[in-house]
Write a protein that holds these residues in place. Structure first.
Motif, PDB file in Angstrom:
ATOM      1  N   ASN A   6       0.839  -1.193   0.000  1.00  0.00           N
ATOM      2  CA  ASN A   6       0.000   0.000   0.000  1.00  0.00           C
ATOM      3  C   ASN A   6       0.877   1.247   0.000  1.00  0.00           C
ATOM      4  OD1 ASN A   6      -2.494   1.323  -0.016  1.00  0.00           O
ATOM      5  ND2 ASN A   6      -2.532   1.513   2.215  1.00  0.00           N
ATOM      6  N   LYS A   7       0.323   2.313  -0.569  1.00  0.00           N
ATOM      7  CA  LYS A   7       1.006   3.605  -0.643  1.00  0.00           C
ATOM      8  C   LYS A   7       2.296   3.515  -1.459  1.00  0.00           C
ATOM      9  CE  LYS A   7      -0.770   4.634   4.012  1.00  0.00           C
ATOM     10  NZ  LYS A   7      -0.430   5.033   5.383  1.00  0.00           N
ATOM     11  N   VAL A   8       2.267   2.701  -2.490  1.00  0.00           N
ATOM     12  CA  VAL A   8       3.435   2.540  -3.354  1.00  0.00           C
ATOM     13  C   VAL A   8       3.540   3.746  -4.282  1.00  0.00           C
ATOM     14  CG1 VAL A   8       4.408   1.137  -5.219  1.00  0.00           C
ATOM     15  CG2 VAL A   8       3.367   0.024  -3.220  1.00  0.00           C
ATOM     16  N   THR A   9       4.717   4.350  -4.326  1.00  0.00           N
ATOM     17  CA  THR A   9       4.889   5.567  -5.124  1.00  0.00           C
ATOM     18  C   THR A   9       5.735   5.360  -6.375  1.00  0.00           C
ATOM     19  OG1 THR A   9       6.813   6.230  -3.808  1.00  0.00           O
ATOM     20  CG2 THR A   9       4.640   7.047  -3.096  1.00  0.00           C
ATOM     21  N   GLY A  10       6.362   4.180  -6.519  1.00  0.00           N
ATOM     22  CA  GLY A  10       7.185   3.969  -7.705  1.00  0.00           C
ATOM     23  C   GLY A  10       7.821   2.597  -7.703  1.00  0.00           C
ATOM     24  N   GLU A  11       8.672   2.343  -8.694  1.00  0.00           N
ATOM     25  CA  GLU A  11       9.304   1.033  -8.857  1.00  0.00           C
ATOM     26  C   GLU A  11      10.198   0.681  -7.674  1.00  0.00           C
ATOM     27  OE1 GLU A  11       8.878  -1.379 -11.039  1.00  0.00           O
ATOM     28  OE2 GLU A  11       7.236  -0.227 -11.918  1.00  0.00           O
ATOM     29  N   ASP A  12      10.862   1.681  -7.076  1.00  0.00           N
ATOM     30  CA  ASP A  12      11.726   1.387  -5.937  1.00  0.00           C
ATOM     31  C   ASP A  12      10.922   0.827  -4.764  1.00  0.00           C
ATOM     32  OD1 ASP A  12      13.930   2.211  -7.319  1.00  0.00           O
ATOM     33  OD2 ASP A  12      14.052   4.193  -6.369  1.00  0.00           O
ATOM     34  N   ASP A  13       9.746   1.399  -4.520  1.00  0.00           N
ATOM     35  CA  ASP A  13       8.881   0.883  -3.455  1.00  0.00           C
ATOM     36  C   ASP A  13       8.448  -0.547  -3.743  1.00  0.00           C
ATOM     37  OD1 ASP A  13       9.009   3.235  -2.049  1.00  0.00           O
ATOM     38  OD2 ASP A  13       7.014   3.946  -2.616  1.00  0.00           O
ATOM     39  N   LEU A  14       8.068  -0.787  -4.974  1.00  0.00           N
ATOM     40  CA  LEU A  14       7.596  -2.124  -5.342  1.00  0.00           C
ATOM     41  C   LEU A  14       8.729  -3.146  -5.252  1.00  0.00           C
ATOM     42  CD1 LEU A  14       5.149  -3.717  -6.270  1.00  0.00           C
ATOM     43  CD2 LEU A  14       5.731  -3.124  -8.644  1.00  0.00           C
ATOM     44  N   LEU A  15       9.912  -2.770  -5.684  1.00  0.00           N
ATOM     45  CA  LEU A  15      11.061  -3.665  -5.605  1.00  0.00           C
ATOM     46  C   LEU A  15      11.387  -3.988  -4.148  1.00  0.00           C
ATOM     47  CD1 LEU A  15      13.362  -5.179  -6.977  1.00  0.00           C
ATOM     48  CD2 LEU A  15      14.707  -3.055  -6.899  1.00  0.00           C
ATOM     49  N   PHE A  16      11.297  -2.980  -3.283  1.00  0.00           N
ATOM     50  CA  PHE A  16      11.547  -3.214  -1.859  1.00  0.00           C
ATOM     51  C   PHE A  16      10.586  -4.265  -1.309  1.00  0.00           C
ATOM     52  CE2 PHE A  16      10.489  -2.340   2.580  1.00  0.00           C
ATOM     53  CZ  PHE A  16      11.741  -2.380   3.177  1.00  0.00           C
ATOM     54  N   LEU A  17       9.302  -4.125  -1.614  1.00  0.00           N
ATOM     55  CA  LEU A  17       8.320  -5.088  -1.118  1.00  0.00           C
ATOM     56  C   LEU A  17       8.594  -6.490  -1.661  1.00  0.00           C
ATOM     57  CD1 LEU A  17       5.035  -2.983  -1.356  1.00  0.00           C
ATOM     58  CD2 LEU A  17       6.085  -3.847   0.749  1.00  0.00           C
ATOM     59  N   LYS A  18       8.938  -6.592  -2.928  1.00  0.00           N
ATOM     60  CA  LYS A  18       9.225  -7.899  -3.521  1.00  0.00           C
ATOM     61  C   LYS A  18      10.435  -8.545  -2.855  1.00  0.00           C
ATOM     62  CE  LYS A  18       7.248  -6.996  -8.107  1.00  0.00           C
ATOM     63  NZ  LYS A  18       7.547  -6.777  -9.549  1.00  0.00           N
TER      64      LYS A  18
END
Length: 320
Positions: A209-221
């Protein structure tokens, strides 16, 4: 199907509980939302105004709920002998979702198309003498006695953090969505839930939630791996709604976030219902409570409340 939303405080689990409930109801499906968080904000998130809530809270009527649900079950001598984990047996009153019965009539009110029950706030009389899980007893009893069918949904906004593991309530769901922000604190609750849930075979799916970009998504993955089901992007729609300025129709929610809600529903609809496991968990936690405190407190051997001939699920509705 029974769905829990959990996560760190401030992760957005209440917002997601409300959005998902509205998304389900928008399709015409019967939906009951339950506010099981110590901070009672689900009604507001669903669109209720600041006026008083129009139904009694579950947490202040647990004894009445016990009287109603025990029915004519001969294994339960009285409300005093019934605890929040007492499983149903022959003679117990079983419930259909949003059915025409006393419990739903008393405790459910609608916010738009969504039925809502609340556990109630932690008030001044509770301070220093009670824990919030005493209020959640009504939710646990309700789910233990509910016979819900395909295409019916119960969405529970749970207490923040890993506190839900202080009771057996976490085993009462078909799937648990853990809402995680893309931060180290956001995924720390995931690790706690993952480790506890594995012991009981509880399925957890992470919703970023509250993902702002690819870096956020990569961190979660990187942090949660294959448990990451989907994610929602930072939402001006949600912020406007929280400020009371948004067009309240879900049609104006960001397309990426509407897509995420679709994935959540597809996942829920694909989850198998295992009545045997649900009932087994209910019995296990009841026996734990009986041994650890309830036998001594009630003066009864509460293991005798377990009906070995009770068959959980739709077939039980036909039994006297």
């Amino acid at each position: 199907m029974r769905i829990a939303f959990v996560g760190k405080g401030g992760s957005g689990k209440t917002t997601l509980s409300a959005l998902f409930s509205r998304h389900l109801a928008r399709s015409g499906a019967p939906v009951l939302a339950v506010d099981g968080d110590i901070n009672q904000h689900l009604a507001e998130a669903l669109g209720h105004d600041d006026g008083p809530w129009g139904a009694p809270a579950l947490g202040t009527h647990v004894d009445d709920i016990k009287d109603y649900l025990r029915g004519t079950n001969p294994r339960i001598a009285s409300r005093e002998a019934m605890i929040k984990t007492t499983p149903p047996g022959r003679g117990s009153r079983l419930l259909r979702l949003l059915g025409d019965d006393e419990l739903h009539a008393r405790h459910v009110r609608r916010v738009g198309d969504v039925g809502l029950m609340v556990t109630g706030a932690f008030d001044e009389s509770d301070l220093g003498v009670a824990c919030y899980h005493s209020k959640l007893g009504g939710v646990e009893l309700y789910l233990n006695h509910l016979v819900d069918g395909p295409g019916e949904y119960v969405v529970v906004d749970m207490t923040a953090g890993a506190d839900a593991f202080a009771s057996g309530l976490f085993t009462r769901f078909d799937i648990t969505f853990l809402v995680a922000e893309p931060t180290r604190k956001g995924v720390s609750v995931y690790r706690q839930y993952r480790d506890h849930a594995r012991e009981f075979g509880i399925r957890i799916a992470v919703v970023g939630n509250k993902v702002t970009g690819e870096d956020d998504l990569l961190f979660l993955k990187e942090q949660v791996g294959d448990d990451l089901l989907t994610h929602l992007v930072h939402s001006p729609w949600v912020r406007s709604a929280e400020q009371g300025r948004a067009d309240t129709g879900l049609d104006t929610l960001e397309p990426a976030n509407r897509h995420a809600l679709n994935i959540l529903r597809e996942t829920v609809d694909a989850a198998p219902r295992d009545w045997t496991t649900l009932h087994r968990h209910a019995v296990e936690f009841h026996l734990r409570n009986a041994r650890s405190w309830a036998n001594e407190t009630t003066g009864h051997d509460l293991s005798a409340q377990v009906d070995p001939d009770f068959v959980p699920g739709p077939a039980a509705l036909a039994c006297p």
